[in-house]
Scaffold this motif. Structure first.
Motif, PDB file in Angstrom:
ATOM      1  N   SER A 165     -13.573  -7.388 114.560  1.00 47.96           N
ATOM      2  CA  SER A 165     -12.505  -6.423 114.768  1.00 47.96           C
ATOM      3  C   SER A 165     -11.747  -6.704 116.055  1.00 47.96           C
ATOM      4  CB  SER A 165     -13.079  -4.997 114.808  1.00 47.96           C
ATOM      5  OG  SER A 165     -12.054  -4.057 115.066  1.00 47.96           O
ATOM      6  N   PHE A 166     -12.474  -6.958 117.140  1.00 44.67           N
ATOM      7  CA  PHE A 166     -11.820  -7.233 118.417  1.00 44.67           C
ATOM      8  C   PHE A 166     -11.122  -8.590 118.404  1.00 44.67           C
ATOM      9  CE2 PHE A 166     -14.735  -4.240 121.064  1.00 44.67           C
ATOM     10  CZ  PHE A 166     -14.036  -3.152 120.562  1.00 44.67           C
ATOM     11  N   ARG A 167     -11.687  -9.546 117.672  1.00 43.48           N
ATOM     12  CA  ARG A 167     -10.991 -10.830 117.531  1.00 43.48           C
ATOM     13  C   ARG A 167      -9.652 -10.640 116.843  1.00 43.48           C
ATOM     14  NH1 ARG A 167     -16.555 -13.577 115.531  1.00 43.48           N
ATOM     15  NH2 ARG A 167     -17.368 -14.214 117.596  1.00 43.48           N
ATOM     16  N   GLY A 184      -6.158 -11.038 118.925  1.00 46.00           N
ATOM     17  CA  GLY A 184      -5.326 -12.124 118.395  1.00 46.00           C
ATOM     18  C   GLY A 184      -3.978 -11.623 117.922  1.00 46.00           C
ATOM     19  N   ALA A 185      -3.990 -10.459 117.232  1.00 52.28           N
ATOM     20  CA  ALA A 185      -2.740  -9.896 116.725  1.00 52.28           C
ATOM     21  C   ALA A 185      -1.837  -9.453 117.864  1.00 52.28           C
ATOM     22  CB  ALA A 185      -3.032  -8.726 115.794  1.00 52.28           C
ATOM     23  N   ALA A 206       7.200  -9.597 112.924  1.00 53.44           N
ATOM     24  CA  ALA A 206       6.447 -10.336 113.941  1.00 53.44           C
ATOM     25  C   ALA A 206       5.021 -10.615 113.474  1.00 53.44           C
ATOM     26  CB  ALA A 206       6.442  -9.550 115.248  1.00 53.44           C
ATOM     27  N   LEU A 207       4.381  -9.632 112.839  1.00 54.02           N
ATOM     28  CA  LEU A 207       3.003  -9.832 112.361  1.00 54.02           C
ATOM     29  C   LEU A 207       2.934 -10.890 111.267  1.00 54.02           C
ATOM     30  CD1 LEU A 207       1.641  -6.159 112.229  1.00 54.02           C
ATOM     31  CD2 LEU A 207       0.875  -7.998 113.748  1.00 54.02           C
ATOM     32  N   ALA A 208       4.034 -11.086 110.539  1.00 53.90           N
ATOM     33  CA  ALA A 208       4.043 -12.105 109.489  1.00 53.90           C
ATOM     34  C   ALA A 208       3.863 -13.501 110.070  1.00 53.90           C
ATOM     35  CB  ALA A 208       5.355 -12.037 108.707  1.00 53.90           C
ATOM     36  N   GLN A 209       4.144 -13.664 111.366  1.00 52.90           N
ATOM     37  CA  GLN A 209       4.008 -14.960 112.024  1.00 52.90           C
ATOM     38  C   GLN A 209       2.643 -15.135 112.696  1.00 52.90           C
ATOM     39  OE1 GLN A 209       6.615 -16.979 111.419  1.00 52.90           O
ATOM     40  NE2 GLN A 209       7.443 -15.182 110.327  1.00 52.90           N
ATOM     41  N   VAL A 210       1.822 -14.084 112.666  1.00 55.52           N
ATOM     42  CA  VAL A 210       0.523 -14.108 113.338  1.00 55.52           C
ATOM     43  C   VAL A 210      -0.532 -14.678 112.404  1.00 55.52           C
ATOM     44  CG1 VAL A 210      -1.300 -12.674 114.321  1.00 55.52           C
ATOM     45  CG2 VAL A 210       1.095 -12.176 114.855  1.00 55.52           C
ATOM     46  N   HIS A 255      -0.384  -3.882 110.387  1.00 52.94           N
ATOM     47  CA  HIS A 255      -1.027  -2.936 111.306  1.00 52.94           C
ATOM     48  C   HIS A 255      -2.009  -2.061 110.537  1.00 52.94           C
ATOM     49  CE1 HIS A 255      -1.518   0.709 113.728  1.00 52.94           C
ATOM     50  NE2 HIS A 255      -1.095   0.036 114.784  1.00 52.94           N
ATOM     51  N   ASN A 256      -1.602  -1.577 109.387  1.00 53.30           N
ATOM     52  CA  ASN A 256      -2.427  -0.832 108.436  1.00 53.30           C
ATOM     53  C   ASN A 256      -2.810   0.574 108.900  1.00 53.30           C
ATOM     54  OD1 ASN A 256      -3.604  -0.909 105.802  1.00 53.30           O
ATOM     55  ND2 ASN A 256      -5.635  -1.050 106.719  1.00 53.30           N
TER      56      ASN A 256
END
Length: 321
Positions: free
Chosen positions: A50-52, A56-57, A123-127, A186-187
């Motif tokens: 979870s923390f990873r 990372g995100a 932005a998250l789509a690039q993560v 993000h969910n």
């Protein structure tokens, strides 16, 4: 322990104040120079992944425009998170502002919130985070089994609405969900996790983030602002319009959105009634969003597939509020 971890891994001395949280331990870190940070720690084995994901995100969002996100502070060794004798955690900046649930939900604010959420999703789509595929209780893939929790629902009409919404999800949405655009999301963009700042809307608490349909972030955020029974979508029209002004909705997304909103409201009611039964001492915090979800579900329940799609299309194609 928090003070010791701060000193050992970040070389910082600070005062500590506990904050509400369910799974991980979250504290506010007050530095002598006036800065406030957030330290998250956990002793649970699943917290590692979870923390990873969270670090990372968040790190992958740095430099993106159109929204505000925290910054992860690296440890003394340059790592995004630390592990020490069964404890893992990370340190991040605190976003200063007003949580959306405390702000007046004007059409303009909801429109700007929708735009910021769309920018976040772009932005998250690039993560690229491997832990995006870890097990997450709130993942849409779990929803087909959530009716197993209906024994924990309060008596009354809301139980019937929840059951109908989840059956509608399983029969109508689930067979088509693989055709949607999937990415890191993000969910959990609830009003408690969106902050109104002087710059833009900010997003916190990425702990439920995962690999899921992109439209899920819109469905979750929109489901929380359904409050006005005089409007077809209860006021979520403005947030949907803001999102669609950045990321246009596909025909399938428009067709499924209301069913996804109702399913998310129902999932929230089911999971939190169950969790409050497991942890009665934390029931007030766990159920903080339940009354809002019940009200929103009652407003959306009369919409069938055709009228729901029409309302979403009308909202998405509307001009600025």
């Amino acid at each position: 322990m928090s003070e010791t971890l701060l000193k050992r891994h970040y070389g910082l001395t600070a005062s500590i104040a506990n904050l509400c949280s369910e799974v991980e331990r979250t504290v506010e870190v007050n530095l002598p120079d006036g800065r406030r940070l957030i330290l998250k720690t956990s002793t649970r084995p699943e917290a590692l992944d979870s923390f990873r994901f969270q670090t990372g995100a968040i790190a992958g969002l740095q430099g993106a425009a159109g929204f505000v996100a925290p910054t992860v502070l690296r440890t003394s060794t340059g790592a995004l998170m630390f592990e020490q004798e069964g404890v893992c955690g990370y340190l991040q900046t605190r976003i200063e502002g007003i949580p959306l649930h405390q702000a007046m939900h004007s059409p303009d604010l909801l429109f700007r919130t929708g735009r910021a959420l769309a920018r976040l999703d772009l932005a998250l789509a690039q993560v690229n985070v491997l832990a995006a595929h870890r097990p997450v209780l709130w993942h849409v893939g779990c929803w087909s089994r959530l009716l197993e929790l209906e024994q924990y629902l309060p008596r009354g009409g809301i139980a019937d609405s929840v059951r109908a919404a989840m059956v509608g999800y399983m029969e109508f949405v689930e067979p088509q969900i693989s055709s949607l655009v999937w990415q890191v999301t993000h969910n959990d963009p609830s009003p408690f996790n969106m902050i109104v700042t002087g710059q833009a809307v900010g997003f916190i608490d990425f702990g439920d983030g995962c690999w899921s349909p992109r439209i899920q972030d819109l469905a979750i955020a929109a489901s929380h602002v359904v409050t006005d029974p005089t409007l077809a979508l209860g006021g979520a029209e403005h947030l949907i319009a803001g999102y669609a002004s950045v990321i246009p909705l596909s025909r399938l997304e428009a067709r499924l959105l209301v069913r996804l909103m109702r399913a998310r409201q129902s999932a929230l009611i089911l999971v939190n009634c169950w969790r409050s039964h497991l942890f009665p001492a934390e029931a007030q915090y766990i159920k903080k969003n339940v009354a809002r979800a019940e009200r929103g579900l009652s407003i959306l329940t009369p919409l069938d597939v055709t009228s729901g799609e029409a309302a979403v299309v009308a909202a998405a194609s509307s001009a600025l509020p």
